[in-house]
Design a protein around this motif. Structure first.
Motif, short mmCIF file in Angstrom:
data_model
loop_
_atom_site.label_atom_id
_atom_site.label_comp_id
_atom_site.label_asym_id
_atom_site.label_seq_id
_atom_site.Cartn_x
_atom_site.Cartn_y
_atom_site.Cartn_z
N LEU A 136 36.54 -10.41 -13.15
CA LEU A 136 37.53 -9.48 -12.57
C LEU A 136 36.82 -8.40 -11.76
CD1 LEU A 136 39.93 -9.23 -15.67
CD2 LEU A 136 40.12 -10.73 -13.68
N PRO A 153 34.79 -16.59 -19.22
CA PRO A 153 36.02 -15.88 -18.88
C PRO A 153 36.06 -15.59 -17.38
CG PRO A 153 34.44 -14.41 -19.94
CD PRO A 153 33.86 -15.79 -20.00
N GLU A 154 37.24 -15.31 -16.89
CA GLU A 154 37.40 -15.06 -15.45
C GLU A 154 36.75 -13.74 -15.06
OE1 GLU A 154 41.02 -14.46 -12.30
OE2 GLU A 154 41.50 -14.86 -14.40
N THR A 158 35.85 -8.80 -17.26
CA THR A 158 36.29 -10.20 -17.32
C THR A 158 37.65 -10.28 -18.01
OG1 THR A 158 35.43 -10.77 -19.50
CG2 THR A 158 33.86 -10.91 -17.65
N SER A 159 38.20 -11.47 -18.03
CA SER A 159 39.50 -11.66 -18.68
C SER A 159 39.40 -11.46 -20.19
CB SER A 159 40.05 -13.06 -18.35
OG SER A 159 39.03 -14.02 -18.58
#
Ligand code: 5GP
Length: 238
Positions: free
Chosen positions: A8, A5-6, A22-23
């Motif tokens: 953040l 996941p991205e 995270t996303s």
């Protein structure tokens, strides 16, 4: 393998790790720093490559424990310094398992370091920097709502099983597991093992020489800290 996941924003910075959202709201990224602290951050320093060693060693131990049926927050290692983990609601009770007398137990009870305990002893500490993580009994945790009796029963069992697994694994690599600290958290109604398992959180002694291969080299100014961490990683990866 699923894409990570991205990453953040950072939402927590501790003494040895930073945590990023995270996303995926259920997952966080732990970043392992080289910063070393002891005695509740009264002593500070850096240990080169410590973050890389601790990330790799935690991955190895979490995989070993998962294989033995102990549920942990570990999802996978992303790179040298980052690990993807389940987002836990941390139970503010630090759990120490001891096989030999060392550290605060030796000091508190006036015993000699290295005395072999007749059975593993599980201790609880209240996770509070302001109070220097005081030793507590289970009733304190229950009375003040830090954990339920059922969670404490599970934590006790998981801590002792973790001790059995790690002790056997390390014994084959000529290492004595003197003691270690675990943290647990809640995820989806389950109690999972969290945090990290590495030379920062465990005492590892060479079985023959009793040489210390852990953070006590930093705490006690023994020198050779980086080499000890590398040597431990070499042994657990062998
Ligand atoms: P002691 O109570 O003797 O200081 O520590 C017992 C064991 O738990 C040692 O292996 C030590 O590394 C670990 N431990 C206890 N409290 C902490 C803590 O706040 N941080 C870290 N990194 N390890 C701890």
């Amino acid at each position: 393998m699923e894409a990570a996941p991205e990453k953040l924003e950072m939402f927590y910075e501790g003494k040895a790790k930073k945590l990023y959202a995270t996303s995926d709201p259920d997952l966080v990224i732990a970043y392992f720093k080289d910063d070393a602290t002891a005695f509740n951050a009264k002593k500070r320093g850096t240990v080169e490559h410590k973050g890389i060693v601790n990330n790799r060693m935690s991955e190895l131990f979490f995989n070993l424990l998962e294989h033995e049926g102990i549920a942990t927050h570990f999802v996978r290692r992303l790179n040298d310094r980052e690990m993807l983990c389940k987002r836990l609601k941390i139970i503010p009770v630090e759990v120490v398992v001891r096989n030999l007398v060392a550290g605060s137990m030796a000091k508190r009870l006036g015993r000699t370091e290295g005395e072999v305990l007749p059975f593993p002893i599980v201790e609880y500490y209240y996770k509070s920097d302001a109070l220097d993580d005081p030793l507590i009994i289970a009733e304190h945790a229950i009375a003040f709502g830090w954990a339920t009796p059922d969670q404490l029963r599970q934590i006790n069992e998981l801590a002792l099983r973790t001790n059995d697994v790690l002790r056997g694994f390390l014994d084959q690599r000529n290492i004595m597991l003197v003691d270690f600290k675990l943290e647990f958290g809640r995820f989806d109604g389950q109690v999972l093992l969290g945090d990290e398992i590495c030379p920062d959180t465990c005492r590892f002694w060479d079985k023959d020489t009793h040489e210390k291969l852990d953070k006590d080299r930093f705490r006690r100014d023994l020198g050779g800290v980086e080499d000890a961490y590398q040597e431990m990683l070499r042994r657990v990866e062998s």
